[in-house]
Design a protein around this motif. Sequence first.
Motif, PDB file in Angstrom:
ATOM      1  N   SER A  92       0.869  -1.192   0.000  1.00  0.00           N
ATOM      2  CA  SER A  92       0.000   0.000   0.000  1.00  0.00           C
ATOM      3  C   SER A  92       0.900   1.234   0.000  1.00  0.00           C
ATOM      4  CB  SER A  92      -0.920  -0.013   1.223  1.00  0.00           C
ATOM      5  OG  SER A  92      -0.199  -0.346   2.395  1.00  0.00           O
ATOM      6  N   THR A 124      -3.663   9.412  -6.104  1.00  0.00           N
ATOM      7  CA  THR A 124      -3.175   8.031  -6.071  1.00  0.00           C
ATOM      8  C   THR A 124      -2.053   7.865  -5.056  1.00  0.00           C
ATOM      9  OG1 THR A 124      -3.734   7.862  -8.413  1.00  0.00           O
ATOM     10  CG2 THR A 124      -2.305   6.151  -7.513  1.00  0.00           C
ATOM     11  N   GLU A 162      -4.609   4.322  -3.336  1.00  0.00           N
ATOM     12  CA  GLU A 162      -4.609   3.738  -4.676  1.00  0.00           C
ATOM     13  C   GLU A 162      -5.889   4.006  -5.447  1.00  0.00           C
ATOM     14  OE1 GLU A 162      -3.977   2.285  -1.859  1.00  0.00           O
ATOM     15  OE2 GLU A 162      -1.891   1.657  -1.921  1.00  0.00           O
ATOM     16  N   GLN A 163      -7.048   4.048  -4.767  1.00  0.00           N
ATOM     17  CA  GLN A 163      -8.316   4.201  -5.470  1.00  0.00           C
ATOM     18  C   GLN A 163      -8.461   5.554  -6.147  1.00  0.00           C
ATOM     19  OE1 GLN A 163     -11.219   3.736  -2.346  1.00  0.00           O
ATOM     20  NE2 GLN A 163     -11.270   5.910  -1.908  1.00  0.00           N
ATOM     21  N   THR A 202      -9.117   5.866  -9.959  1.00  0.00           N
ATOM     22  CA  THR A 202     -10.409   5.534 -10.576  1.00  0.00           C
ATOM     23  C   THR A 202     -11.185   6.772 -11.001  1.00  0.00           C
ATOM     24  OG1 THR A 202     -11.507   5.463  -8.406  1.00  0.00           O
ATOM     25  CG2 THR A 202     -10.591   3.390  -9.252  1.00  0.00           C
ATOM     26  N   VAL A 244      -0.266   3.573 -13.782  1.00  0.00           N
ATOM     27  CA  VAL A 244      -0.336   2.157 -13.427  1.00  0.00           C
ATOM     28  C   VAL A 244       1.030   1.505 -13.567  1.00  0.00           C
ATOM     29  CG1 VAL A 244      -1.276  -0.079 -14.123  1.00  0.00           C
ATOM     30  CG2 VAL A 244      -2.780   1.910 -13.978  1.00  0.00           C
ATOM     31  N   ARG A 260       3.177   2.543 -10.750  1.00  0.00           N
ATOM     32  CA  ARG A 260       2.729   1.872  -9.518  1.00  0.00           C
ATOM     33  C   ARG A 260       3.199   0.428  -9.468  1.00  0.00           C
ATOM     34  NH1 ARG A 260       1.682   0.086  -5.334  1.00  0.00           N
ATOM     35  NH2 ARG A 260      -0.105   0.416  -3.968  1.00  0.00           N
ATOM     36  N   PRO A 312     -11.224  -1.402  -7.017  1.00  0.00           N
ATOM     37  CA  PRO A 312      -9.980  -1.932  -6.425  1.00  0.00           C
ATOM     38  C   PRO A 312     -10.209  -2.813  -5.208  1.00  0.00           C
ATOM     39  CG  PRO A 312      -9.728   0.389  -6.976  1.00  0.00           C
ATOM     40  CD  PRO A 312     -11.177   0.070  -7.138  1.00  0.00           C
ATOM     41  N   VAL A 369      -7.725  -8.876  -2.210  1.00  0.00           N
ATOM     42  CA  VAL A 369      -7.372  -7.871  -1.204  1.00  0.00           C
ATOM     43  C   VAL A 369      -7.317  -8.545   0.156  1.00  0.00           C
ATOM     44  CG1 VAL A 369      -8.295  -5.929  -2.498  1.00  0.00           C
ATOM     45  CG2 VAL A 369      -9.804  -7.210  -0.962  1.00  0.00           C
TER      46      VAL A 369
END
Length: 921
Positions: A73, A189, A193-194, A197, A254, A257, A365, A373
């Motif tokens: 994370s 981000t 992370e979300q 979107t 992405v 990441r 996510p 997850v």
Amino acid sequence: LLEKMADVSLKEAALIVGVVAACYWNSLFCGFVFDDVSAILDNKDLHPSTPLKNLFQNDFWGTPMSEERSHKSYRPLTVLTFRLNYLFSELNAVSYHFLNLVFHVVVCVVFLKVCKLFLDNRSSVVASLLFAVHPIHTEAVTGVVGRAELLSSIFFLAAFLSYTKSKGPDNTIVWTPIAVTVFLVAVATLCKEQGITVVGICCVYEVFIAQGYTLPLLLDTAVQILRGKGSIPFSMLQTLLKLIVLMFSTLLLVVVRVQIIQSQLPVFTRFDNPAAVSPSPARQLTFNYLLPVNAWLLLNPSELCCDWTMGTIPLVESLFDVRNVATLTFFCFLGSLIVFSLRYPGDSSKTVLMALCLIVLPFIPASNLFFPVGFVVAERVLYVPSMGFCILVAHGWRKLSNKSVLRKISWICLAAVLFTHALKTLHRNWDWESEYTLFMSALKVNKNNAKLWNNVGHALENEKNFERALQFFIQATQVQPDDIGAHMNVGRTYKNLNKTKEAEESYLIAKSLMPQIIPGKKYAARVAPNHLNVYINLANLIRANESRLEEADQLYRQAISMRPDFKQAYISRGELLLKMNKPLKAKEAYLKALELDRTNADLWYNLAIVYIELKDPTEALKNFNRALELNPTHKLALFNSALLMQESGDARLRPEAKQRLLHYVKEEPEDANGYFNLGMLAMDDKKDTEAEAWMKKAIRLQPNFRSALFNLALLYSQTAKELMALPVLEDLLKYYPDHTKGLILKGDILMNQKKDIAGAKMCFEKILELDPNNVQGKHNLCVVYFEERDLIKAEKCLVETLALAPHEEYIQRHLNIVRSKIASLSAMEQSSLAADGTATTAAEGKKKSFQNLKEVKNEQKTTQTTVDNSKVRSKNKKRTEKNNMDKETPKKSTKEIKDIEKKRVAALKRLEEIERILNGE
């Protein structure tokens, strides 16, 4: 017109601030709970001493992204705000909760601005208020780690608002807002992370809102193009260009990441997310069922729980499971809304479409759709999806309130919903006050989650309530018999209760549940890394038995063979090897651990201890210094390096030793050892007043501090304050009646300063009761016999003392003095038996001989003893006494002459005894 509608008035902002403050004021009284412990209390990235670059190399919890145990994370900007909190208030929880509250207010205000793009003013305020008070947000707002949701949401909404300005006059493209959007997406981000979107929401907005397309129109245009009956309209080309830019920037994010996580997914166990490791169709059925579960939490947040892992939601293993009805109903309702929003033009369908985008896209996510997850359900991930839910509710309320028949009912229902939600939120905040209150509230909702039973046990364990903690840990093993962690908790608690047999049995059960090693398959991928601690815990338990050290070493080596990068196994094995008197092998273990982590101050400290065992103080000091470079507040390194400098005897190192001890007492103001060693340093530097002050400080903190009491008494005796030393020695001997050197010092002071021969004799006799071979105590007792004028007993005592220490020249010299005095006394008495005053002369001669003995008795010697790992020096002072002048005997009365005659007769008898001894009869 769009920008004008999107303006938020001061009254609206003030209303939102007031409502949020009313709902969340009590969150300021909550502490750090649950995930806050790992992200805040245990996270070194918050400390100013940690380089800022570490924030961009480590995950949210402070673990390097390269390590397998990392959760991957990556939220450096969120951690940066934690670091700012720490800079201003360190670990004062109030400031962290207050900043979360402020961020929630900001999200609500920005959300109101977004709502005004699709709703009228009144409905927008309703949506924003419902979002502000919704109880589902307590985990994100009151839980400090929920700040990731708050920060990400701020930039998420800001990126969307920026994109809405990318359409210029005549449908032209304005690139500046698009560039700002891309930047804000990257920032969102980096908070969580979300945030990425929002790009999907911008794409949907561009096609269906900004350009006004509907799904039938798009399909018709596509069919016409494929048939060759038309070309792509220019406006559609512009739309495609904007979408390509957005998608390309998203793809770039992405890729970056994925590079950051080094193409590795985090390792989760079946306990974290049971469905993720289940076979088909259970995996698919369960994941689909979780969608209506999340929707129900938004619709009816009456039963909230901080942890939904393990057995909270049983697997849906059959098509005939009744819960599939809820899944089917949810998808039917969702499908109908999607069809309505995409098929029909008009403001209502556009509002529903954007609400659905806010619900669905940010949730992807966490949906297990693309990757597993580490949770089943998490309330905090519903923070952004709840925005879409609030827009849907506000939109529906507007439809109802516009009908005259339902207007009153709609207002009453709205007021009831807002009021009950606000009360629920206020009440829910108190659950987050402490770990105990949080997990107990969760157990009221769900008793099938072993993790909750474990966490209540941990909370009680932290309060040293081991008996109650054990009950919860045992319950966890009953709820989930194959939970390795629960059995480890039971074992640890039994150990804390000194029930080693039961502790070992629990650890062995946990060990038996570990997966067996499969050749060619990576072990760590099939088990949580912390479960390997069962080998460490079991080894730590059995190594208390000296006969089982090899067995403990075997367990450490087994853990290392399973996981060669298991740093803690090397550290624990190094400690064991030191205990087994194998410092070279211990050194190898620590060096191996340092290959895995050279930034661990504890490892450098442990290596320094090894070098002390290897009698290499120079290397030890170098390693202590390395530990302090990495962690300037490393308490043990500060203390022990200062002791090493002090014991080196190098006066040049004393100033640095003093600085380190001062730093240590600043970090540990209640530890008396720090003040004691400052006192010893002052004694070395002959700073008697300063030494006295430090010793007294140590004794105030620890009244029974053996070394401090003795050395303070010794300091007084060395500075001619012997009488001040006596009460200190009384305290010392009250706590430690067998303190030999204290008894010697007290006896010396009583005999030389107080002239209390009886008291001194008691001290020396006590020493010989404890240690009949104590040379110094026995010698001093011989002096007491001499003081009591018992020359024969003194001689016998000195002969025995000399037998104990035949090489001590001063004892032989004192024995010679006693014997010469005995011989002298015999000769004088024999030559003057007829003379008056013979007994008096003999007595005075005896007294004089004792005075001569005192002049040479107890010549200066230095002895050393170690107490509490600190040097304690004791020095026998030289004692001198002036000889009394012989006084002229005055003329005696008849009575005095009779007394002298009696003494003379007694002296004659004594001389006969001496002669018998000398003649060997």
